[in-house]
Every structure is written in C-alpha cells, then in structure tokens.
Design an enzyme around this catalytic site. Structure first.
Site, short mmCIF file in Angstrom:
data_model
loop_
_atom_site.label_atom_id
_atom_site.label_comp_id
_atom_site.label_asym_id
_atom_site.label_seq_id
_atom_site.Cartn_x
_atom_site.Cartn_y
_atom_site.Cartn_z
CG HIS A 136 -36.31 -14.37 -16.82
ND1 HIS A 136 -35.68 -15.52 -16.40
CD2 HIS A 136 -36.13 -13.47 -15.82
CE1 HIS A 136 -35.16 -15.31 -15.19
NE2 HIS A 136 -35.41 -14.07 -14.83
CD GLU A 137 -35.98 -9.72 -16.29
OE1 GLU A 137 -36.53 -9.40 -15.21
OE2 GLU A 137 -34.88 -10.31 -16.32
#
EC number: 3.5.1.88
Length: 175
Positions: A136-137
């Site tokens: 996600h990051e």
C-alpha cells in the site's frame, strides 16, 4: 513533536511519482520522526512521505497494537523484489482518503529491499498485514492509491465524493 498536515484526495500531489532519496543525514532522520508523529497523531499504521507533501521514496510503518510497545520501521527507497502468486485480501484505509475502507487483494507475501535511515541496505520478507501495508505504502511512492485496486465504479464514486468535500472546504476558506 512535529505533526505535518496530510495531503487529502483529490489533491494531485498524491499522483506524483516520488524521487529516490540520495542523502541520508540528520534532516532525513528528523523528517522520518515527523512522519511518525503525524502517523501516530492521525492515527494510522503507515505513511508515505508524499502524503505529507514530500515527493521522496520514504515510508514509515508501525503495526503495534494499542497498549503494545511501538515498533517503528523506516523504509527508504523500498523496492519489492519478490511477491507470491498466492493472494490475500485485507480491508484497507488511507490517511489521505479519510473514513473510506475497501477490501483489496494483493500478493500474500513480499520481499522488500530498502535502506534504513542511516543508508544501510536492508531486506525484509513480509506476510499478512505487514505485506499489505508495505505494498500500500510503496504504491503511494508510485502515485498509486488503494482505490486504484477497486472497481472503476466504486473508485469514481469515492473520487467524486472527495472532490465535492474539497470544493466545500475551499468555499469555506474564501468566506
């Protein structure tokens, strides 16, 4: 403690591709500390530098549950070098898309090469929530949001909602 303002959808900054970090110095470590302060204040479990307006390839993660000792991780110039064919689904949210959550399917395990805040090469094999959070990051560093992994219909509805909220915020500032 220095809490930075979060960049919120539909701000186009979130779609920028972040540049690699080249200098590992006290300024970078201070910025990482500010990122943790911002993430803990929000509260969240992960934050990419672009979410506070810095287009550099750095992210912070802390998956410690409330009441547990903090477990901060800094990832500078992270790269996913291996991912599993097996998939897992987690409900994801994002500090830049407040109060919206959706199930996202991603590789269940990943291997990430990165540097720590001192510029030392590191590697991590992750599964479960850590694997999801890393993906996600790292997506953020590439200008990709978790809503890009859901249906176009749902994504368009979310973007429309946040554009409307941004317009309302802007009109209140004018008054």
């Amino acid at each position: 403690m220095s809490v930075k303002p979060l960049i919120i959808l539909p701000d186009p900054v979130l779609r920028q591709v972040s540049k690699p970090v080249e200098r590992f110095d006290d300024q970078l470590r201070k910025f990482a500390s500010d990122m943790f302060d911002t993430m803990y204040d929000a509260p969240g479990i992960g934050l990419a530098a672009i979410q506070v307006g810095e287009p550099i390839r750095m992210l912070v993660i802390d998956l410690a549950k409330e009441g547990e000792p903090k477990a901060p991780h800094i990832f500078v110039n992270p790269t996913i070098v291996q991912s599993s064919d097996k998939r897992s689904t987690y409900e994801e949210g994002c500090l830049s898309i407040p109060d919206y959550y959706a199930e996202v399917e991603r590789p269940a395990t990943v291997k990430v090469n990165y540097f720590d805040a001192d510029g030392k090469p590191q590697s991590m094999e992750a599964d479960g929530l850590m694997a999801t959070c890393l993906q996600h990051e790292i997506d953020h560093l590439n200008g990709v949001l978790f809503i890009d992994h859901i249906s176009k219909l749902k994504r368009d509805m979310v973007i429309k909602k946040f554009k409307k909220l941004a317009s309302q915020r802007a009109s209140k500032k004018v008054l």
